[in-house]
Design a protein around this motif. Structure first.
Motif, PDB file in Angstrom:
ATOM      1  N   SER A 191       0.814  -1.215   0.000  1.00 21.34           N
ATOM      2  CA  SER A 191       0.000   0.000   0.000  1.00 21.34           C
ATOM      3  C   SER A 191       0.846   1.263   0.000  1.00 21.34           C
ATOM      4  O   SER A 191       0.333   2.355  -0.217  1.00 21.34           O
ATOM      5  CB  SER A 191      -0.927   0.008   1.222  1.00 21.34           C
ATOM      6  N   SER A 192       2.135   1.108   0.250  1.00 20.70           N
ATOM      7  CA  SER A 192       3.073   2.226   0.151  1.00 20.70           C
ATOM      8  C   SER A 192       4.216   1.810  -0.772  1.00 20.70           C
ATOM      9  O   SER A 192       5.353   1.617  -0.342  1.00 20.70           O
ATOM     10  CB  SER A 192       3.591   2.604   1.550  1.00 20.70           C
ATOM     11  N   SER A 220       1.956   6.192   2.812  1.00 24.13           N
ATOM     12  CA  SER A 220       0.740   5.441   3.100  1.00 24.13           C
ATOM     13  C   SER A 220      -0.453   6.376   3.175  1.00 24.13           C
ATOM     14  O   SER A 220      -0.319   7.571   3.474  1.00 24.13           O
ATOM     15  CB  SER A 220       0.884   4.679   4.421  1.00 24.13           C
ATOM     16  N   ASP A 268      -6.863  -0.626  -1.783  1.00 25.57           N
ATOM     17  CA  ASP A 268      -6.891  -1.965  -2.366  1.00 25.57           C
ATOM     18  C   ASP A 268      -7.845  -2.044  -3.542  1.00 25.57           C
ATOM     19  O   ASP A 268      -8.904  -1.401  -3.557  1.00 25.57           O
ATOM     20  CB  ASP A 268      -7.328  -2.990  -1.313  1.00 25.57           C
ATOM     21  N   LEU A 296      -3.342  -2.153  -7.383  1.00 26.33           N
ATOM     22  CA  LEU A 296      -2.924  -2.393  -6.006  1.00 26.33           C
ATOM     23  C   LEU A 296      -3.662  -3.609  -5.469  1.00 26.33           C
ATOM     24  O   LEU A 296      -4.896  -3.631  -5.419  1.00 26.33           O
ATOM     25  CB  LEU A 296      -3.205  -1.171  -5.127  1.00 26.33           C
ATOM     26  N   THR A 327      -3.306  -7.460  -2.861  1.00 25.69           N
ATOM     27  CA  THR A 327      -2.655  -8.181  -1.773  1.00 25.69           C
ATOM     28  C   THR A 327      -2.175  -9.527  -2.292  1.00 25.69           C
ATOM     29  O   THR A 327      -2.580  -9.976  -3.372  1.00 25.69           O
ATOM     30  CB  THR A 327      -3.618  -8.385  -0.599  1.00 25.69           C
ATOM     31  N   ILE A 383      -6.260   3.136   5.371  1.00 28.06           N
ATOM     32  CA  ILE A 383      -4.983   3.030   6.058  1.00 28.06           C
ATOM     33  C   ILE A 383      -4.856   4.152   7.078  1.00 28.06           C
ATOM     34  O   ILE A 383      -4.956   5.334   6.738  1.00 28.06           O
ATOM     35  CB  ILE A 383      -3.823   3.079   5.057  1.00 28.06           C
ATOM     36  N   THR A 416       1.860  -7.393   0.558  1.00 30.35           N
ATOM     37  CA  THR A 416       0.967  -7.279   1.700  1.00 30.35           C
ATOM     38  C   THR A 416       0.100  -8.522   1.820  1.00 30.35           C
ATOM     39  O   THR A 416      -0.412  -9.039   0.821  1.00 30.35           O
ATOM     40  CB  THR A 416       0.071  -6.030   1.541  1.00 30.35           C
TER      41      THR A 416
END
Length: 531
Positions: free
Chosen positions: A177-178, A224, A229, A263, A265, A307, A348
């Motif tokens: 996420s960053s 962040s 997501d 983005l 996971t 976040i 992530t």
């Protein structure tokens, strides 16, 4: 020999200085081999009719004549008649010259030329190659159709811009996420850069903008809180080199590369276990605790799917497999969803537990994170309020009457009485004598909106207060329009003033007030109705 005369709209007179052919011709102009060029002119005789035509004379790079392209010859008359020729530039041609010829003119014979034009054909100019220098001259034409003389030539050299390549988003996915943005530069020296990130559905405004930075660095980590997501983003990297460039339409002074990424996971990264959330005593803060068998690079703390903070694993490590993070700024008496994700090698975790928790809070809470000072204030005094303004007074030149100009309204201000609660009362004087310290406040009234207030206390303190309110909480907000957090007896006067909205995350950066005061750690204050 040609001399400008006022015969026709700025025509040239051509006078034969000897018996034979008389000419008028242009300067040399650059051409592109294989392209089509046309020269047009109108001609007439002063008295004697002669055969006349136009031609294109081609030259190579060494200015040696290559060939000529001649138009059809016709006898000119004492009125203007058109002459034209169209030809394709030879393969070896570098420049061309337009000419008008009057054949077999006698000594002193006069002819006129007007409206000469030389234009390229169907293909556009291919532009300048790297390192090529071109001399530019300008000629202007006024409303009467008269042309000026040519300006002095000005040289310009073309230098190709460097090539920028984004090297770490080739797969079109990011799992952090960053995420870092990494690029390379070839064919030039980077002196500054700018990184912009857009959501692909809205390319009109970036969700993140690094602004221009004077640096040779070729990587940047997106902070962040900007990316979410399951969204697709477009990142643009702009690089400026050491050349002194001028922008033209469609050709900016920077080189640019762009890439799209989604983005996401990663199911291959193990998540956390044993997630729990608990209130810290009676305060409006919570401790988030979880387990993980191996230590990741960092953790991402989320509140309600957004976040809140990204923290290094070592900063929240407790012992064994236990980690703990203290979260501030959640809305009291409101159910929030908390989630913790692990980040390993930039990826992530995808499977993570979540917990819903509402912090039960009553009273006005003053919290100093750095010194661990907690104070709660109770009361229901209605107070007295007025709306003040910020104004300046001026005396105009030559007048004895002052003029008062209002710059802005400050919102409701007044006095309300509050009582320090129980065993926390002894901490209240600790807030006094701390000038220019930032503080915060939140009213737990079930509101979905957050507002900022400025806390002014003893010693001319200026404190930043994020405050939540809705229609049910406006009465409380109006009673708290200014809160004086100075020391003294348990029963004191305190006031609040509304300022700008506060962002969502837990970071201390959001405690910067509208007045721009920043000289110490923030204090948070939370308030609640008695139920």
């Amino acid at each position: 020999m040609t001399t400008p005369v006022n015969t026709g709209p700025g025509a040239l007179s051509v006078t034969a200085v000897a018996a034979g052919n008389a000419y008028a011709y242009s300067d040399l102009f650059p051409v592109v081999p294989g392209q089509t060029y046309t020269v047009d002119a109108v001609v007439r005789a002063a008295s004697t009719v002669r055969s006349s035509f136009v031609r294109l004379r081609w030259f190579n790079a060494a200015r040696a004549e290559v060939t000529t392209s001649t138009g059809t010859a016709s006898n000119n008359t004492t009125s203007f008649a058109a002459r034209t020729v169209t030809a394709v530039a030879p393969a070896s041609a570098a420049t061309v010259r337009a000419e008008v010829q009057f054949s077999s003119a006698a000594l002193g014979e006069v002819h006129y030329v007007d409206n000469v034009s030389l234009v390229g054909g169907s293909a556009a100019w291919a532009g300048m190659s790297d390192g090529q220098t071109v001399n530019w001259r300008v000629q202007a034409r006024d409303g009467a159709g008269l042309w000026s003389t040519w300006s002095e030539p000005v040289p310009m050299t073309r230098r190709v811009k460097p090539t920028v390549t984004i090297s770490n988003l080739g797969a079109g996915a990011a799992y952090d996420s960053s995420p870092p943005i990494i690029w390379s530069v070839t064919g030039g020296t980077q002196v500054r850069y700018r990184v912009l990130v857009y959501h692909v559905t809205d390319l009109s405004r970036p969700v993140y903008d690094s602004k221009e930075r004077q640096s040779s660095e070729t990587s940047l980590t997106i902070p962040s809180g900007y990316l979410f997501d399951d969204w697709t983003y477009r990142v643009k990297v702009r690089v400026w080199d050491s050349q002194n460039r001028e922008a033209t339409p469609g050709d900016p002074t920077y080189a640019q590369a762009q890439a799209d990424f989604h983005l996401d996971t990663d199911v291959a990264v193990g998540g956390v276990t044993g997630l729990s959330v608990a209130q810290v005593g009676q305060t409006p803060t919570v401790d988030i605790e979880w387990q993980r068998s191996t230590t990741p690079d960092r953790f991402v703390i989320l509140r309600d799917g957004r976040i809140s903070r990204t923290v290094d694993a070592e900063d929240v490590y407790v012992s064994g497999t236990t980690y703990r993070y203290r979260s501030h700024g959640s809305r009291p008496n409101w159910s929030h969803r908390y989630e913790v994700r692990a980040v390993v090698n930039g990826r992530t975790s995808a499977t993570n537990p979540d917990v819903y928790y509402a912090v039960p809070v009553e009273g006005i809470w003053l919290i100093d994170r750095d010194r661990d000072i907690n104070v709660t204030l109770m009361g229901n005094d209605e107070g007295t309020w007025s709306m003040e303004d910020d104004a300046s007074v001026y005396t105009p030149i030559g007048s004895t009457q002052p003029v008062r100009i209002v710059n802005g309204m400050r919102g409701l201000e007044g006095v309300s009485l509050w009582r320090a609660h129980g065993g926390l009362r002894e901490d209240l004087p600790s807030h006094g004598g701390r000038p220019l310290r930032h503080q915060g406040a939140a009213v737990p009234d079930g509101s979905a909106h957050r507002r900022r207030h400025v806390l002014r206390g003893a010693g001319r303190q200026h404190h930043d207060l994020p405050v939540a309110q809705d229609a049910r909480g406006r009465g409380l907000q109006e009673r708290l329009v200014r809160l004086l957090a100075g020391g003294g007896p348990p029963l004191r006067r305190r006031r609040l003033t509304v300022r700008s909205p506060a962002p969502h995350d837990d970071s201390r950066a959001h405690h910067r007030g509208a007045e721009g005061v920043r000289s110490g750690p923030p204090l948070l204050a939370h308030a609640a109705h008695r139920r």
